[in-house]
Scaffold this motif. Structure first.
Motif, PDB file in Angstrom:
ATOM      1  N   PRO A   1      -5.242   1.273   5.489  1.00  0.00           N
ATOM      2  CA  PRO A   1      -4.196   0.622   4.697  1.00  0.00           C
ATOM      3  C   PRO A   1      -4.408  -0.873   4.483  1.00  0.00           C
ATOM      4  CG  PRO A   1      -3.217   2.183   6.205  1.00  0.00           C
ATOM      5  CD  PRO A   1      -4.675   2.125   6.550  1.00  0.00           C
TER       6      PRO A   1
ATOM      7  N   ASN B   1      -1.986   2.563  -5.063  1.00  0.00           N
ATOM      8  CA  ASN B   1      -1.635   3.970  -4.847  1.00  0.00           C
ATOM      9  C   ASN B   1      -0.132   4.118  -4.570  1.00  0.00           C
ATOM     10  OD1 ASN B   1      -4.318   4.908  -5.125  1.00  0.00           O
ATOM     11  ND2 ASN B   1      -4.752   4.396  -2.994  1.00  0.00           N
TER      12      ASN B   1
ATOM     13  N   HIS C   1       0.842  -1.193   0.000  1.00  0.00           N
ATOM     14  CA  HIS C   1       0.000   0.000   0.000  1.00  0.00           C
ATOM     15  C   HIS C   1       0.875   1.239   0.000  1.00  0.00           C
ATOM     16  CE1 HIS C   1      -3.985  -1.794   0.760  1.00  0.00           C
ATOM     17  NE2 HIS C   1      -3.326  -2.714   1.440  1.00  0.00           N
ATOM     18  N   GLY C   2       0.461   2.237  -0.794  1.00  0.00           N
ATOM     19  CA  GLY C   2       1.092   3.545  -0.746  1.00  0.00           C
ATOM     20  C   GLY C   2       0.223   4.517   0.036  1.00  0.00           C
ATOM     21  N   THR C   3       0.415   5.791  -0.231  1.00  0.00           N
ATOM     22  CA  THR C   3      -0.332   6.842   0.456  1.00  0.00           C
ATOM     23  C   THR C   3      -1.663   7.073  -0.237  1.00  0.00           C
ATOM     24  OG1 THR C   3       1.747   7.893   1.078  1.00  0.00           O
ATOM     25  CG2 THR C   3      -0.234   9.238   1.245  1.00  0.00           C
TER      26      THR C   3
ATOM     27  N   SER D   1     -10.720   5.121  -1.452  1.00  0.00           N
ATOM     28  CA  SER D   1      -9.729   6.018  -0.855  1.00  0.00           C
ATOM     29  C   SER D   1      -9.891   6.121   0.652  1.00  0.00           C
ATOM     30  CB  SER D   1      -9.833   7.414  -1.479  1.00  0.00           C
ATOM     31  OG  SER D   1      -9.548   7.379  -2.854  1.00  0.00           O
TER      32      SER D   1
ATOM     33  N   ARG E   1       2.502   5.838  -4.178  1.00  0.00           N
ATOM     34  CA  ARG E   1       3.034   7.182  -3.957  1.00  0.00           C
ATOM     35  C   ARG E   1       3.413   7.308  -2.485  1.00  0.00           C
ATOM     36  NH1 ARG E   1      -2.509   7.814  -4.660  1.00  0.00           N
ATOM     37  NH2 ARG E   1      -2.329   8.590  -6.790  1.00  0.00           N
ATOM     38  N   GLY E   2       4.357   8.186  -2.180  1.00  0.00           N
ATOM     39  CA  GLY E   2       4.764   8.388  -0.800  1.00  0.00           C
ATOM     40  C   GLY E   2       5.456   7.161  -0.236  1.00  0.00           C
ATOM     41  N   GLN E   3       5.327   6.981   1.060  1.00  0.00           N
ATOM     42  CA  GLN E   3       5.953   5.848   1.746  1.00  0.00           C
ATOM     43  C   GLN E   3       5.168   4.566   1.492  1.00  0.00           C
ATOM     44  OE1 GLN E   3       8.856   6.003   3.491  1.00  0.00           O
ATOM     45  NE2 GLN E   3       8.774   3.781   3.766  1.00  0.00           N
TER      46      GLN E   3
END
Length: 232
Positions: free
Chosen positions: A123, A148, A53-55, A119, A150-152
């Motif tokens: 998580p 998703n 999972h991303g952000t 959305s 993106r990010g951590q």
């Protein structure tokens, strides 16, 4: 004029390459197959998904599904199954992977009408299984989905429907120890209830054997071949 002709020639030369890059994974399900139910509908599937999972996307941004796909899947049909932990949302769709695929990460078109609902999930509130073959096949060969991205990014994990087992653990090929899985604590986990985190440093293709124990008695193990690529 000479510069203009050279520019046009360059565009014509690279256009087929760009087109192939944009159509690496083609959605073949028409219409896009998804449902958001009023109540949960639980299947008998044990392995609900394997993913990172991303952000969560910002307001107004759409959700994104990508996957780390192995090179030997080139030219094949792919099945993507997406399932919410409460069992209300489910999407099952098929894709074609281009013949010239050499492995790596690619986006899978995901034209959902329920982006706001997805959305808002926590998580570990969504499981995704990306498998080789059509959606009626056994789905033994599985790749890590990236939701998703993106990010951590979270650790790679396998999400399990334990059918109320007391204990869940797994063995991985070329890894010496049993990996214990953890029960999910969020409420409403009716479609899956355990998370099995992949150990750090595990890459490439691994054979996974999952065990569930209830009342001291082991259930029949579940097996899958998982492609991690470099995602973990």
């Amino acid at each position: 004029m000479g510069i203009f002709k050279a520019l046009v020639s360059s565009i014509c030369l690279f256009a087929p390459i760009m087109a192939r890059a944009e159509t690496t994974v083609t959605l073949t399900s028409d219409p896009f197959n998804e449902v958001l139910r009023d109540a949960a509908q639980i299947s008998g599937v044990i392995v609900a998904g394997a993913l990172r999972h991303g952000t969560a996307p910002a307001s107004g941004e759409g959700v994104t599904l990508t996957a780390d796909l192995p090179p030997n899947w080139s030219g094949n049909r792919i099945c993507a199954r997406v399932l919410s932990a409460d069992g209300r949302y489910e999407a099952t769709n098929e894709y074609d992977l281009s013949d010239d695929w050499n492995g790596g990460v690619s986006e899978l078109p995901f034209p959902t009408q329920h982006g706001d609902t997805l959305s808002a999930l926590p998580p570990q509130g969504l499981a995704i299984q990306i498998s080789a073959g059509n959606c009626q096949s056994g789905l033994h060969d599985t790749a890590i989905a990236l939701w998703n991205p993106r990010g951590q990014m979270g650790r790679a994990q396998i999400l399990i429907n334990s059918f109320r087992a007391d204990e869940v653990f797994m063995y991985l090929s070329d890894y010496p120890d049993a990996v214990r899985c953890n029960p999910l604590e969020e409420g409403g986990m009716t479609a899956f209830d355990y998370s099995c985190a992949l150990p750090d440093g595990i890459k490439g293709e691994v054979e996974v054997t999952l065990y569930r124990v209830s009342g001291g008695k082991p259930a029949r193990p579940s097996e899958l071949r998982l492609w991690l690529g470099s995602a973990n």
